[in-house]
Design an enzyme around this catalytic site. Structure first.
Site, PDB file in Angstrom:
ATOM      1  N   SER A   1       1.115  -0.896   0.448  1.00  0.00           N
ATOM      2  CA  SER A   1      -0.379   0.051  -0.028  1.00  0.00           C
ATOM      3  C   SER A   1       0.817   0.969  -0.073  1.00  0.00           C
ATOM      4  CB  SER A   1      -1.185   0.138   0.923  1.00  0.00           C
ATOM      5  OG  SER A   1      -1.961  -1.253   1.323  1.00  0.00           O
TER       6      SER A   1
ATOM      7  N   LYS B   1       0.670   5.176   8.660  1.00  0.00           N
ATOM      8  CA  LYS B   1       1.102   5.406   6.642  1.00  0.00           C
ATOM      9  C   LYS B   1       0.105   5.862   6.078  1.00  0.00           C
ATOM     10  CE  LYS B   1       2.064   2.411   4.960  1.00  0.00           C
ATOM     11  NZ  LYS B   1       1.268   1.427   3.348  1.00  0.00           N
TER      12      LYS B   1
ATOM     13  N   LYS C   1      -7.557   1.838  -2.392  1.00  0.00           N
ATOM     14  CA  LYS C   1      -7.166   1.497  -1.860  1.00  0.00           C
ATOM     15  C   LYS C   1      -6.867   2.295  -0.252  1.00  0.00           C
ATOM     16  CE  LYS C   1      -4.922  -1.311   2.012  1.00  0.00           C
ATOM     17  NZ  LYS C   1      -3.660  -1.731   2.096  1.00  0.00           N
TER      18      LYS C   1
END
Length: 292
Positions: free
Chosen positions: A96, A239, A171
């Protein structure tokens, strides 16, 4: 069946590699820590001492590493995938990362004679173990078709969502929804506990109505038990929230709830909970409510 190299055998990468083995593929794995390689070998796979050895004979290369710089480091340079994979190999990045980085690296892969799709996954460790991940794929129609058989060995819902970088964009939206849901669930449980409600019964009935969600199903009991063993670490969700807020600024849009929850996730990480499951956001919420 394909010769597949898996770079990154962490919480998600190792079970995915094992499922590829179970599907009949030949799998060679590389990881920074040897114990994860040893576990793959014990399951019937092969280990490599570096990226060049892992990818040299691979038809398909999967990267599953933490962040954009990690993916870039894995693919670039003399020891990277682009310099060592055979021409025509398909690179699937299941990490990701930032959508703009995904597009940039896909272009570099094409220039190096490789095919590329970004295919980030959702479903956490259990989803990876059970091979039921949801996978959002960015790339060309042709490359998606080539990747589909491999992805079907590790996932259940696999959707082509657009060109290179589109998978990472979807995502990011997924992680926004999940984070806001975790925060709402944490607040709801603290609210229920404050009134002495039977929380097991409450979550059961809430899960059957409009408030039901996979977040409630998978994270509710963890919050009730205060069991935050990592399936997806807060550090990684932090993150991801950084990716979301940066991308939103780039697009010129506001995400008020997302921005607020991003601050809460960041605060939890800074208070030492980076290694907990992202349901560990409950700890911070409980502290705010005076119920830590």
């Amino acid at each position: 069946m394909s010769n597949i190299a898996v770079i990154g055998l962490g919480i998600m990468g190792l079970p995915m590699a094992k499922n590829l083995l179970a599907a009949g593929h030949t799998v060679t794995g590389y990881n920074l820590s040897q114990d994860r390689i040893d576990e793959l070998v014990a399951a019937g796979g092969q280990g490599a001492n570096g990226i060049p050895a892992a990818v040299k004979d691979a038809d398909v290369i999967i990267t599953m590493v933490p962040d954009s710089p990690d993916v870039a480091a894995a693919v670039r340079g003399e020891e990277g995938i682009f310099a060592n994979a055979k021409k025509g190999a398909l690179w699937i990045d299941a990490s990701s990362i930032r959508p703009d980085v995904a597009k940039e690296l896909a272009d570099e892969a094409t220039a190096a004679g490789l095919r590329a799709v970004d295919a980030p996954v959702s479903g956490g460790e259990q989803g990876a173990i059970d091979a039921v991940l949801s996978i959002m794929v960015g790339g060309t129609d042709e490359d998606f078709a080539s990747a589909l058989e491999v992805l079907q060995s590790v996932g259940k819902t696999i959707v082509h969502v657009g060109p290179a970088g589109a998978g990472q964009t979807v995502k990011a939206a997924n992680q926004l929804i999940v984070a806001v849901n975790i925060q709402a669930l944490a607040e709801a449980i603290i609210f229920l506990e404050a009134f002495g409600v039977d929380t097991d019964a409450a979550l059961k009935v809430l899960g059957g109505g409009l408030a039901g969600s996979k977040v409630l199903d998978q994270k509710g009991q963890k919050m009730l038990d205060r069991d935050f063993a990592p399936g997806f670490r807060l550090a990684l969700h932090n993150k991801d929230m950084g990716i979301i807020t940066a991308a939103a600024r780039q697009a010129g849009i506001t995400i008020p709830l997302g921005a607020h929850v991003a601050q809460l996730v960041g605060s939890a990480v800074q208070q030492g909970d980076a290694g907990l499951d992202h349901s560990g956001l409950f700890k911070l919420t409980a502290a705010f409510a005076g119920r830590a």
